[in-house]
Every structure is written in structure tokens, then in C-alpha cells.
Design an enzyme around this catalytic site. Sequence first.
Site, short mmCIF file in Angstrom:
data_model
loop_
_atom_site.label_atom_id
_atom_site.label_comp_id
_atom_site.label_asym_id
_atom_site.label_seq_id
_atom_site.Cartn_x
_atom_site.Cartn_y
_atom_site.Cartn_z
N HIS A 138 78.93 34.80 30.29
CA HIS A 138 78.08 35.42 29.29
C HIS A 138 78.28 34.75 27.93
CE1 HIS A 138 78.01 39.40 31.76
NE2 HIS A 138 77.14 38.50 32.20
N GLY A 182 92.69 57.82 24.87
CA GLY A 182 92.41 58.90 25.81
C GLY A 182 91.51 58.53 26.97
N ALA A 183 91.03 57.30 27.02
CA ALA A 183 90.23 56.86 28.16
C ALA A 183 91.12 56.72 29.39
CB ALA A 183 89.53 55.54 27.86
N LEU A 184 90.54 56.87 30.56
CA LEU A 184 91.27 56.73 31.82
C LEU A 184 91.15 55.28 32.26
CD1 LEU A 184 89.81 59.98 33.36
CD2 LEU A 184 92.10 59.70 32.41
N VAL A 185 92.21 54.50 32.03
CA VAL A 185 92.19 53.05 32.25
C VAL A 185 93.10 52.71 33.43
CG1 VAL A 185 92.60 50.79 31.23
CG2 VAL A 185 91.77 52.67 29.79
N PRO A 186 92.60 52.07 34.47
CA PRO A 186 93.45 51.69 35.61
C PRO A 186 94.36 50.54 35.24
CG PRO A 186 91.24 50.81 35.89
CD PRO A 186 91.19 51.67 34.66
N GLU A 187 95.27 50.21 36.14
CA GLU A 187 96.19 49.10 35.91
C GLU A 187 95.52 47.75 36.12
OE1 GLU A 187 99.22 49.36 34.65
OE2 GLU A 187 98.79 51.50 34.49
#
Length: 368
Positions: A260, A283-288
Site C-alpha cells: 500500500h 483498552g482495546a483487545l489486542v492479540p499477541e
Amino acid sequence: IWGQQAKAIQGMLDFDYVCRRNSPSVVASTYPFTGDNKQKYYFGQKEILIPAYKSMAKAFATHPEATVMITFASMRSVFETVLEALEFPQIKVIAIIAEGVPENQTRKLLKIAHDRGVTLIGPATVGGIKPGAFKIGNTGGMMDNILASKLYRPGSVAYVSRSGGMSNELNNIISQNTNGVYEGIAIGGDRYPGSTYTDHVIRYQNDDRVKMIVLLGEVGGVEEYKIVDLLKQKKVTKPLVAWCIGTCADHITSEVQFGHAGASANALGETAACKNAALRASGALVPESFDDLGNKIRQTYDDLVRQQIIIPQPEVPPPAVPMDYAWARELGLIRKPASFMTSICDERGEELNYAGVPITKVLESDMG
């Protein structure tokens, strides 16, 4: 629809049919290099005619109910095309598919569209999809992918990404781990997209039918930090699962430019790792990792089901979409016997001749 894109239009009509729409979403197309005509398409098993106009003004005047335009114009003509479309007050959304649009032209279009209250999607985008209702162009891929991802009916999860290709991956991940997609938008890979993550996340926050949000950001730019601010200000309170792709760039010593135009980190804060850390802290739900994104979405969805915020509904199978003959033959699903065809025409009541020879003699002599 601007442009001669019969395959994309047919794909949209097939999607309409599998969503059980009563009428097609596409009402007309326009292309300045042909005269007014009607083009044949299928809506399920029924053949329909969709008008094509030489003049954009005539198309909008004839179809005042049309509020969305999808333009397949190339990077060379898309600026003038969108500029003309913005003159019509009925237009609310314009999707720009073209890649390589000059940034100065994009910024001019953004200013005019903002002043007139028009939402731009793109440039450099595959578009967006609203399961059970409508899709833009080739979004969602082939029909088998649409059916596998259950895009024929709305779910409870809305997402926004830059990449069109990754939006198809999100369709797949979300369908496997939740009750499906409610709406999905690919804003486009340019540095100045027509609409932003923030625009769509705020829309999802204000829509009661959306129960959770998925954000797929990427390396480059600082737009994700606006989502961080919204989370800190409690303007986004719904569960937000987020991941920024491009973390591998940190392990490459030289400067990296991904596919991009906007996917290049020009400062430390523009790296994917920094964005993921900021989103997690707000506060976001962030994966590893991206590999764990599906699991994080599944955990969040299961929590909402336990809280009865989401109540899964029984699955209703979609109607079967007839397959085109040419595609079915290419897949080896059908066969057709050979047929004898001739262009000879003689209506005098006598035996047909070919080059002066009676046709029976041609056949008996095995000449043809």
C-alpha cells in the site's frame, strides 16, 4: 455503476439474490463512450435488463432513488468522474476502486465531498459489504466464499480495514468465530483515504445492531492513534478487537515499503508494534499476533453471548444461485453433445445447396 464492468455487476446481483432481496441493488450503469442501451443480466434464474447511459446526468435524473455510485474509472479519469458525480445532491456515498490516484487529486475530492456531506470509500479499495443487503463491486470474492463466510445474512460484528484482500480474510475469520459480519469496509491503501477508521468505528459505536468491532490497521500513518484517543475518552465503549499488521518490519534493517502507498513507517510511532501497544494500553483487545486474532475474536464473542448481549439465531440456508453455463463447463460439472450448425438459408422450398451441391450429397460423401 460507472464503467463497463459486467462481471462485477453480475456478482452484485447474485449477492442480492442470495440475500433474498426483492429487487436488484444496481439500477443503472453509465459510460460516456457508448450510446444509451440496455444490458442483460441474471437475477437468480430470471433474465433482467439494466439500462446503461452515456450521460451521468441522465442516469441520475432517471433514477432519483440512487444514492450510491461505484466508479471503476481508471486513475487517469477518476478525478473528473467523481467531481461530476459530486454535483448531484442525491449522492451520499461514492466508492473509488482505482489505484494510483494522485494524492493532490484525492485531497481535492476529500474537501469537496466533506463540504457536501458525501462519504468517499477509497481510492485503492475493493469496497465494502453489508451482509443481507448490499455489496460493492467484487467485495467478498466468489459466491462459494460468500456462502462459506455466511455473508448472505447479517451477524453482530462490524469491521474496518485498509486492505481489500485482508477484508476477505476478516470475513472468513469472523464467520468461523462468531455469528458473522454485520458490515465490513476496506477504506483503501492510499495515504489519504476518502474515509478513515475513525469515521466507521464511530458509526459502528452508534449502531445498536453492532455488538463488537474489529479494527485491522497496518504499519504507516497515525490514524490508529485517533482510535486510541476515542477509547481513552470513552467515546467507543463496545468491545474493540484490534491488530496492526506489519510487525515484521521491525526485524528488517533497511526501510520497508509494503504494497500500500501508505504502508511505510516514517517514524517510530508509525510502526505496527507501537500502534498495537498503544491500542492495548487504551483498552482495546489486542492479540499477541495475527495468528491469534481469531481466538481473541472468539473469546470476545463468547463473553457477549454469556452476557446475553448477543443471542445467536437459528441458521437459515440461503437460496441456491444458478451457475453460469460457461463457468460450470470450466469446472467440469456439465457436458454438452456436439451439434451440427449451418448458416445456409434457402426458403424456396427446394433442397438446400452448399456451393451448388445438394446438402444431402455433402453429408453422404462425408465432405463436411
